[in-house]
Design an enzyme around this catalytic site. Sequence first.
Site, mmCIF file in Angstrom:
data_model
loop_
_atom_site.group_PDB
_atom_site.id
_atom_site.type_symbol
_atom_site.label_atom_id
_atom_site.label_comp_id
_atom_site.label_asym_id
_atom_site.label_seq_id
_atom_site.Cartn_x
_atom_site.Cartn_y
_atom_site.Cartn_z
ATOM 1 N N ASN A 68 -35.604 -4.434 -13.196
ATOM 2 C CA ASN A 68 -36.503 -3.396 -13.703
ATOM 3 C C ASN A 68 -37.942 -3.880 -13.694
ATOM 4 O OD1 ASN A 68 -37.876 -3.502 -16.593
ATOM 5 N ND2 ASN A 68 -36.046 -4.800 -16.672
ATOM 6 N N LEU A 72 -43.556 -1.945 -19.642
ATOM 7 C CA LEU A 72 -43.761 -1.680 -21.073
ATOM 8 C C LEU A 72 -44.308 -0.275 -21.345
ATOM 9 C CD1 LEU A 72 -45.217 -5.071 -22.424
ATOM 10 C CD2 LEU A 72 -42.844 -4.294 -22.385
ATOM 11 N N ASN A 126 -42.822 -9.972 -28.441
ATOM 12 C CA ASN A 126 -42.568 -10.100 -27.015
ATOM 13 C C ASN A 126 -43.713 -10.882 -26.383
ATOM 14 O OD1 ASN A 126 -42.211 -9.771 -24.261
ATOM 15 N ND2 ASN A 126 -41.675 -7.612 -24.384
ATOM 16 N N CYS A 129 -45.867 -10.915 -22.050
ATOM 17 C CA CYS A 129 -47.072 -10.234 -21.575
ATOM 18 C C CYS A 129 -48.130 -11.247 -21.124
ATOM 19 C CB CYS A 129 -47.635 -9.373 -22.704
ATOM 20 S SG CYS A 129 -48.949 -8.246 -22.196
ATOM 21 N N LYS A 164 -39.517 -13.747 -29.088
ATOM 22 C CA LYS A 164 -38.607 -13.573 -27.958
ATOM 23 C C LYS A 164 -39.085 -14.424 -26.789
ATOM 24 C CE LYS A 164 -36.023 -10.165 -25.322
ATOM 25 N NZ LYS A 164 -35.719 -8.725 -25.129
ATOM 26 N N GLY A 242 -28.470 -11.497 -22.983
ATOM 27 C CA GLY A 242 -28.265 -11.808 -21.578
ATOM 28 C C GLY A 242 -26.845 -11.609 -21.094
ATOM 29 N N THR A 265 -28.472 -4.362 -20.969
ATOM 30 C CA THR A 265 -28.205 -3.575 -19.766
ATOM 31 C C THR A 265 -26.868 -2.837 -19.821
ATOM 32 O OG1 THR A 265 -29.528 -5.112 -18.433
ATOM 33 C CG2 THR A 265 -27.959 -3.728 -17.256
#
Length: 301
Positions: A68, A72, A126, A129, A164, A242, A265
Amino acid sequence: MKNLLTTKLGKLTLQNPITVASGTFSFEMKNFYDLNQLGAIITKTITPEPKIGNPPPRIYKTKYGMINSIGLQNPGIKHFLEKDIYEYNEFTCPRIISFSSPKISAFELMLEKLETSDLVDGYEVNVSCPNVENEGIAFGCDASVIYNLTSRLSKKTDKELIIKLSPNVTNIAEIAKAAELGGATALSLINTLYGMAIDWKTGKSFIKQGIGGYSGPAIKPIAVALVHKVSKEVKIPIIAVGGITCFEDVLEFIYSGATAVAIGTAQFPNPLLPIQIIKDLNDYCTLNNIRLSEIKGKVKF
């Protein structure tokens, strides 16, 4: 269920160790099951300003997973606090907000704004970035930057603070220790690996941006190894992410050193999977009279 699956994640107590990975979950899931059955909810990452994301095509299903390059996409923190956050009113399980920014100062400002809401129980930071103040290098690639960011954020909140981590680094354990020293109360790993897919007939990339984030069952052995490696270096709990598709995967991660797990996923083809895993995990622990805390990190060699 609570007696055998109750999990202590830093400052939070979860009724079970099953959460949902940021970016793979939306409130529409409440049309499929009672979200309060989850151990916790982790939102899609929000940013200081609205983002339209990357141009399509930005998702490609591979043989063993998915690539993907969403970028964001989100409505920004202002919209989130004025509208979206009130979706949380109906939930009793812990509510963890994922957020990201291109600058440390903006990370701080976002946290200050989120702190004004009593519908927030914790944060997932997160750090994938790009850091515009550090030549565009992702925050999660530099231990000193992670320490600086975490220490500044930890001074501004008493809530759960999860960093993360990205697997696309040389030494993830070093970065994990920096986050712990900075005041993180938990870690989440791993984020997606770099991935790319090309149409062999035309030579054209299946993703407009070329390289994207690879997730799915194929990355599970890597995630298990990195969770184990990090768990030996830090004392704070780990949310494993994961390739989780069944309760057996959850047990594997617990043995490797994880405290909780996030389903990602695998929710796309089966939105009910998190609830099925909770049931299966509870049945297994009941049948074998096992508490997850008793096997955490107890992998045998």
